[in-house]
Design a protein around this motif. Structure first.
Motif, mmCIF file in Angstrom:
data_model
loop_
_atom_site.group_PDB
_atom_site.id
_atom_site.type_symbol
_atom_site.label_atom_id
_atom_site.label_comp_id
_atom_site.label_asym_id
_atom_site.label_seq_id
_atom_site.Cartn_x
_atom_site.Cartn_y
_atom_site.Cartn_z
ATOM 1 N N TYR A 1 47.088 91.755 21.271
ATOM 2 C CA TYR A 1 47.469 90.459 20.813
ATOM 3 C C TYR A 1 45.787 90.407 20.427
ATOM 4 C CZ TYR A 1 51.976 89.815 21.146
ATOM 5 O OH TYR A 1 53.236 89.715 21.171
ATOM 6 N N LYS B 1 56.173 97.610 19.484
ATOM 7 C CA LYS B 1 55.523 96.430 20.005
ATOM 8 C C LYS B 1 55.740 96.230 21.050
ATOM 9 C CE LYS B 1 58.017 94.808 16.564
ATOM 10 N NZ LYS B 1 59.065 94.686 15.646
ATOM 11 N N VAL B 2 56.024 96.482 21.601
ATOM 12 C CA VAL B 2 56.358 96.174 23.249
ATOM 13 C C VAL B 2 55.113 96.862 23.691
ATOM 14 C CG1 VAL B 2 58.161 95.861 25.513
ATOM 15 C CG2 VAL B 2 58.524 96.442 22.981
ATOM 16 N N ILE B 3 54.440 95.707 24.660
ATOM 17 C CA ILE B 3 52.975 96.367 25.333
ATOM 18 C C ILE B 3 53.916 97.102 27.452
ATOM 19 C CG2 ILE B 3 51.074 96.547 26.123
ATOM 20 C CD1 ILE B 3 50.676 96.153 23.827
ATOM 21 N N ASP C 1 70.591 83.725 24.233
ATOM 22 C CA ASP C 1 69.457 83.646 25.050
ATOM 23 C C ASP C 1 69.426 81.920 25.694
ATOM 24 O OD1 ASP C 1 66.885 83.476 26.060
ATOM 25 O OD2 ASP C 1 65.435 82.815 24.250
ATOM 26 N N LYS D 1 49.819 85.468 25.147
ATOM 27 C CA LYS D 1 49.241 85.034 23.817
ATOM 28 C C LYS D 1 48.819 83.846 22.944
ATOM 29 C CE LYS D 1 52.783 86.235 19.430
ATOM 30 N NZ LYS D 1 53.681 86.489 19.150
ATOM 31 N N SER E 1 60.123 82.445 31.867
ATOM 32 C CA SER E 1 59.450 82.334 30.817
ATOM 33 C C SER E 1 58.515 82.801 30.132
ATOM 34 C CB SER E 1 59.767 80.365 30.553
ATOM 35 O OG SER E 1 60.342 80.276 29.423
ATOM 36 N N GLY E 2 59.572 83.506 28.757
ATOM 37 C CA GLY E 2 58.323 84.487 28.939
ATOM 38 C C GLY E 2 57.706 85.181 29.092
ATOM 39 N N THR E 3 58.646 86.162 29.548
ATOM 40 C CA THR E 3 58.711 87.615 30.011
ATOM 41 C C THR E 3 58.874 88.720 29.742
ATOM 42 O OG1 THR E 3 60.347 87.041 31.155
ATOM 43 C CG2 THR E 3 58.295 87.007 32.762
ATOM 44 N N GLY E 4 59.560 88.464 28.221
ATOM 45 C CA GLY E 4 59.208 89.164 27.263
ATOM 46 C C GLY E 4 61.326 89.346 27.543
ATOM 47 N N LYS E 5 62.253 88.500 27.546
ATOM 48 C CA LYS E 5 63.706 89.242 27.838
ATOM 49 C C LYS E 5 64.195 88.821 26.635
ATOM 50 C CE LYS E 5 64.431 85.499 30.257
ATOM 51 N NZ LYS E 5 62.991 84.906 30.066
ATOM 52 N N GLU E 6 63.386 88.344 25.370
ATOM 53 C CA GLU E 6 63.922 88.571 23.916
ATOM 54 C C GLU E 6 63.786 89.967 23.239
ATOM 55 O OE1 GLU E 6 64.310 85.132 21.497
ATOM 56 O OE2 GLU E 6 64.539 86.350 19.986
ATOM 57 N N VAL E 7 62.189 90.066 23.416
ATOM 58 C CA VAL E 7 61.608 91.366 22.814
ATOM 59 C C VAL E 7 61.905 92.917 23.475
ATOM 60 C CG1 VAL E 7 59.478 92.930 23.193
ATOM 61 C CG2 VAL E 7 59.606 90.084 23.322
ATOM 62 N N VAL F 1 53.562 86.067 29.186
ATOM 63 C CA VAL F 1 53.364 86.800 28.295
ATOM 64 C C VAL F 1 52.841 85.880 27.311
ATOM 65 C CG1 VAL F 1 53.295 88.423 26.601
ATOM 66 C CG2 VAL F 1 53.922 88.949 28.565
ATOM 67 N N ARG F 2 54.066 84.955 26.613
ATOM 68 C CA ARG F 2 53.959 83.622 25.472
ATOM 69 C C ARG F 2 52.518 82.877 25.818
ATOM 70 N NH1 ARG F 2 57.956 80.904 26.264
ATOM 71 N NH2 ARG F 2 59.123 82.106 24.284
HETATM 72 N N1 ATP Z 1 56.007 93.467 26.395
HETATM 73 C C1 ATP Z 1 55.547 92.884 25.486
HETATM 74 N N2 ATP Z 1 54.488 92.825 24.444
HETATM 75 C C2 ATP Z 1 54.098 92.521 23.256
HETATM 76 N N3 ATP Z 1 54.404 91.426 23.151
HETATM 77 C C3 ATP Z 1 55.502 90.762 24.282
HETATM 78 C C4 ATP Z 1 56.017 91.574 25.464
HETATM 79 N N4 ATP Z 1 56.852 90.252 26.138
HETATM 80 C C5 ATP Z 1 56.360 89.441 25.950
HETATM 81 N N5 ATP Z 1 55.676 89.620 24.587
HETATM 82 C C6 ATP Z 1 55.767 87.906 23.786
HETATM 83 O O1 ATP Z 1 55.510 87.064 24.727
HETATM 84 C C7 ATP Z 1 56.331 86.069 23.865
HETATM 85 C C8 ATP Z 1 57.249 85.685 24.955
HETATM 86 O O2 ATP Z 1 58.262 86.442 24.229
HETATM 87 P P1 ATP Z 1 60.151 86.729 24.736
HETATM 88 O O3 ATP Z 1 60.128 85.190 24.222
HETATM 89 O O4 ATP Z 1 60.349 87.307 24.553
HETATM 90 O O5 ATP Z 1 60.311 85.423 26.099
HETATM 91 P P2 ATP Z 1 61.710 85.649 26.972
HETATM 92 O O6 ATP Z 1 61.791 85.682 27.924
HETATM 93 O O7 ATP Z 1 62.330 85.744 26.300
HETATM 94 O O8 ATP Z 1 60.903 83.367 27.300
HETATM 95 P P3 ATP Z 1 61.933 82.539 27.725
HETATM 96 O O9 ATP Z 1 62.826 82.974 28.618
HETATM 97 O O10 ATP Z 1 60.955 81.438 27.216
HETATM 98 O O11 ATP Z 1 63.116 82.540 26.082
HETATM 99 C C9 ATP Z 1 56.855 86.268 22.757
HETATM 100 O O12 ATP Z 1 56.420 86.632 21.650
HETATM 101 C C10 ATP Z 1 56.908 87.873 22.676
HETATM 102 O O13 ATP Z 1 56.511 89.130 21.095
#
Ligand code: ATP
Length: 467
Positions: free
Chosen positions: A340, A153-155, A254, A375, A184-190, A371-372
């Motif tokens: 998406y 799922k990670v692009i 987080d 999306k 925020s929203g860069t995909g850290k949790e992903v 990315v958030r």
């Molecule tokens: N590389 C990726 N490929 C696909 N989807 C992604 C990718 N990076 C982020 N997303 C999507 O973007 C959204 C935000 O990602 P995520 O929650 O991991 O960001 P974050 O950096 O943890 O944000 P925060 O700091 O606000 O917690 C999620 O819905 C996630 O699925």
């Protein structure tokens, strides 16, 4: 022979030794580009004979088709060292890198031009072989991910994200603490989930705790759990804490930067001892987890300001992974948008498509929500657009404005005299034009000013910069 003649002979001998022992082709011209000397290595590459070349103009070579542009002409025009890559159609076709340097006399006139011609064919062949091997290893790596049950799922199309994925995969195999940094929203949790799924702990839980999302008064009880009667309102039979739930698996903290300073010491103890004690309990319990933390602020700066414990920072920061904002890895934008689009088409049972022009706007926008935000925009477009093809007219205003305004971006941090700003902008524009154009004529055309004007202005800029 006089002493002077001897010395001259000696210098000539040395010069010849240098020319002929060089792996690179070398030639020297006078200030007008007439060949004065050329070494055997270059004669070998071109198939020319020395006597046919000496005295002719280097500029004429481009006319014979052996090369497509004359570096000597460029050096005469710009009066500075230039390096270009080109194809040499000599005895055989070769990819070459040429660096030509002007030697100036005391009046600043070009006396000689010395050019160095490197045969890049072997290097390019090796580079291509390396790329093939790299792409094979990436293929194996993706197959391995699939085999291990990762649904992909990670692009990650950009070079930056590919490197991050490889690092994440490597770190998943060991138990080190990981700190994910990024807006925020860069995909850290992903990435945190990816590490968990790729790790030997993937059959055990992945527990994600948003340190900013739980009110401070409840965070303690949520993290560590409590015993019956630990406080008013506590549940009967107590409650397991989130850290305890992560036993055997991965604990993802987080927005660790938001953890109240009072709880930071308690968390540090848990990370050091892998023991937790529920509120109201006398007994400690061993918990086995791998820690991944994320932060959307610079933790080091928070440490320096006394807002975050230094010892905890060092503990969690064993392997730092920095996620660049989306605007710094534009190659991911279209693959993410396409991904998406498919995802929301499936979810909403629709068959929407994005027009090519729409992609241009998506690429030009600087995505402050990363990315958030992308999306969310795609979801909104899929849901709100009536036609099956989404065009730029359907885009939110901020995206439309970005392409229209993005030709140049001026960031002003202070009020400055107008003249200063105009001079600065002019310098930057002229330098950019001179870097991209092959001649002052071309640059003048691009800037819509006269060639004399650009020569004068560029000279002034160089004098100012001392180059
Ligand atoms: N590389 C990726 N490929 C696909 N989807 C992604 C990718 N990076 C982020 N997303 C999507 O973007 C959204 C935000 O990602 P995520 O929650 O991991 O960001 P974050 O950096 O943890 O944000 P925060 O700091 O606000 O917690 C999620 O819905 C996630 O699925």
């Amino acid at each position: 022979m006089t002493n002077n003649d001897n010395e001259l002979e000696f210098i000539k001998e040395q010069l010849n030794a240098i020319l002929e022992s060089s792996y690179d082709g070398i030639y020297i011209t006078d200030g007008e580009g007439r060949f004065l000397n050329i070494n055997n290595r270059l004669l070998e590459m071109t198939g020319y004979k020395k006597e046919d070349v000496i005295g002719t103009h280097a500029q004429d070579l481009a006319k014979t088709g052996i090369i497509n542009k004359s570096i000597v002409e460029m050096v005469i025009e710009k009066k500075e060292r230039i390096t270009i890559n080109q194809t040499l159609k000599g005895k055989t076709i070769k990819e070459i890198m040429v660096t030509a340097t002007p030697i100036l006399d005391e009046k600043g006139k070009i006396k000689y031009i010395v050019a160095n011609v490197r045969d890049m064919t072997d290097l390019i062949y090796l580079e291509n072989e390396c790329k093939k091997i790299q792409s094979l290893s990436e293929q194996y790596y993706l197959e391995l991910m699939k085999e291990r049950g990762y649904s992909g799922k990670v692009i990650a199309e950009s070079e930056e994200m590919r490197k991050i994925m490889q690092l994440a995969y490597r770190v998943a195999q060991v138990d080190s603490n990981v700190l994910l940094e990024g807006e925020s929203g860069t995909g850290k949790e992903v990435i945190a989930r990816f590490i968990h799924e790729m790790s030997p702990r993937n059959k055990a839980p992945f527990i994600s705790i948003n340190c900013a999302g739980i009110p401070e008064s409840l965070l303690d009880a949520e993290l560590f759990g409590y015993e019956e009667g630990a406080f008013t309102g506590a549940r009967k039979r107590g409650k397991m804490g989130l850290i305890e739930l992560a036993d055997g698996g991965t604990l993802f903290l987080d927005e660790l930067n938001s953890l109240p300073i009072g709880l930071q010491g308690k968390l540090l103890r848990v990370i050091e001892t892998f023991e937790i004690r529920r509120l109201g309990s006398e007994k400690s319990k061993k918990i086995n987890f791998r820690l991944i933390a994320s932060t959307n602020k610079n933790l080091k700066e928070l440490v320096d300001k006394g807002l975050f414990r230094k010892d905890l920072y060092f503990r969690v920061n064993t392997v730092p992974i920095i996620l660049p904002p989306l605007r710094e890895r534009k190659k991911d934008i279209i693959p993410l948008a396409t991904h998406y689009l498919q995802y929301f088409n499936k979810k909403y049972n629709s068959r929407k498509d994005l027009s090519i022009n729409t992609f241009k706007y998506l690429e030009a926008y600087n995505w402050p929500g990363n990315v958030r935000e992308l999306k969310n925009v795609i979801e909104r477009l899929v849901v709100m657009t009536e036609n099956d093809v989404i065009t730029e007219k359907d885009l939110p205003n901020e995206l439309i404005n970005s392409l229209n305004n993005d030709k140049f971006q001026i960031i002003l941090r202070d009020i400055v005299p107008l003249k200063e700003l105009i001079d600065e902008a002019e310098t930057k524009l002229i330098k950019l034009a001179m870097e991209h154009c092959h001649s002052t004529r071309e640059a003048a055309k691009a800037l819509k000013i006269s060639q004399t004007s650009i020569v004068r202005k560029y000279k002034k800029i160089r004098e100012k910069l001392g180059s």
